[in-house]
Motif scaffolding. Sequence first.
Motif: not given
Length: 524
Positions: A271, A274, A439, A462-463, A513-515
């Motif tokens: 996480s 961004l 993504q 990024y998703q 944000v999930n990476i």
Amino acid sequence: MPHTIDEAFTALPLRALADAALARARALGAEHADFRLERVRGASLRLRDARPAGASDTIDLGYAVRVVHGGSWGFASGVDLTMDAAAKVASQAVEMAKLSARVIEAAGPDARAARSASSDGRWRETGGRVELADEPVHADRTWISSYEIDPFSVPQEDRAGLLAEWSAGLLAADGVSHVDASLLAFHENKFYADTAGTVTTQQRVRVHPQLTAVAVDEASGEFDSMRTLAPPVGRGWEYLTGTGWDWAGELAEIPEHLAEKMRAPSVRAGSYDLVVDPSNLWLTIHESIGHATELDRALGYEAAYAGTSFATFDQLGKLRYGSELMNVTGDRTAEHGLATIGYDDEGVAAQSWDLIKDGTLVGYQLDRRIARLTGFERSNGCAFADSPSHVPVQRMANVSLQPDPGGLSTEDLISGVDRGIYVVGDRSWSIDMQRYNFQFTGQRFYRIENGRLAGQLRDVAYQATTTDFWGSMTAVGGPQTYVLGGAFNCGKAQPGQVASVSHGCPSALFKGVNILNTTEEAGR
């Protein structure tokens, strides 16, 4: 000097052909008819390592007649520029409408109902009949897009020469193994007339230059690329000579950016906060907002091909699309926008309107039939056909995230991040059929540590879901960060059509944000 409509186009028998077609449609009982004559000139130029690799220069010239007859659509097109031929095409359109009516009748009462009611009561009762939202008559209107130099007035050797010069400069830099260069240019003329009395003549010019530098590590076999960030625009040749973009500055930086990318470490998944540059964020807007707010898609009319939308019609005025900082407009009037027009392919004047206000879904993109069916008083001008042989379909406006009037610079957004990633440039993307799970990757990713950039990272994507992503937006950059990005190749409909569209946005900050690590995700 102001431009005029190309004389080679106005010399065509535009009015006479329209009069012949519309008169025949009226005589055969059409409730509505429109006539559209187009000449679209398109050119492409490609170089590989500063040497010619391909070129084309084509003209598509023809006309179409669309009718509503007996409550059904009919459409036909032709290329013979005679009055008899135009009248015959109108007759064919009426026959097609009659055939469509018979097909619908044979399908039974459920098909004829045409989804005429919904829980919120906003659907109009149509009995399955095609009805169009009202539009004021626009008689004898002319519109020309904003550009300085028609790219087709520049000799082919000069166009190729500039691309070759730029390519040679990149090839001379250390670490650059190959360079691809391309230029797409279009000059579009369109004449429209309908039985209500609207008559419009328009001219649009747009260009897309692009260069990609490739680095190859001969020892390891590793390779990567870096592409220019300059977006396609509704401008002319002046765009390539310094108006609207600093080409010299960007090209000078590419070799260093590419070299740093080649030696950059792979990202650790997790996480991150961004800061997303407009050169990347425009594509996220296109996929997660632009397509999702096309009302024909939200109603299910694209389900057989390109999917539907999570932003369904019953959520209008209710759906929390993102944070309160999120204000998104649909706009057919933005200067130099790729989807900017004077009048659409149904004779509707260009407009600008709200799609998302303070984070809430408040509008959709409409054509005249969808507007009438769903209770809107007027279309917002989103009908477009990509050639004279194609029927107009509902197409995307310039969909843009508005900046904060007093917002921060990109540098200031970065300075407020302790651990994060700065995302620059678009690359690959993936999104589900409802425009919800997605993504995105990019051209360059920079690690942010304690408010400072700390070198590039590789293998980053990024998703998120659409609402989670836009809900995590905690700061929007100011007007000084705003850039109008876009693409020439937005696809839709069956048979497929391609349209150009722009998306403006500032830099923006997203929290948590999930990476993903794309190499690990690929199992390598």
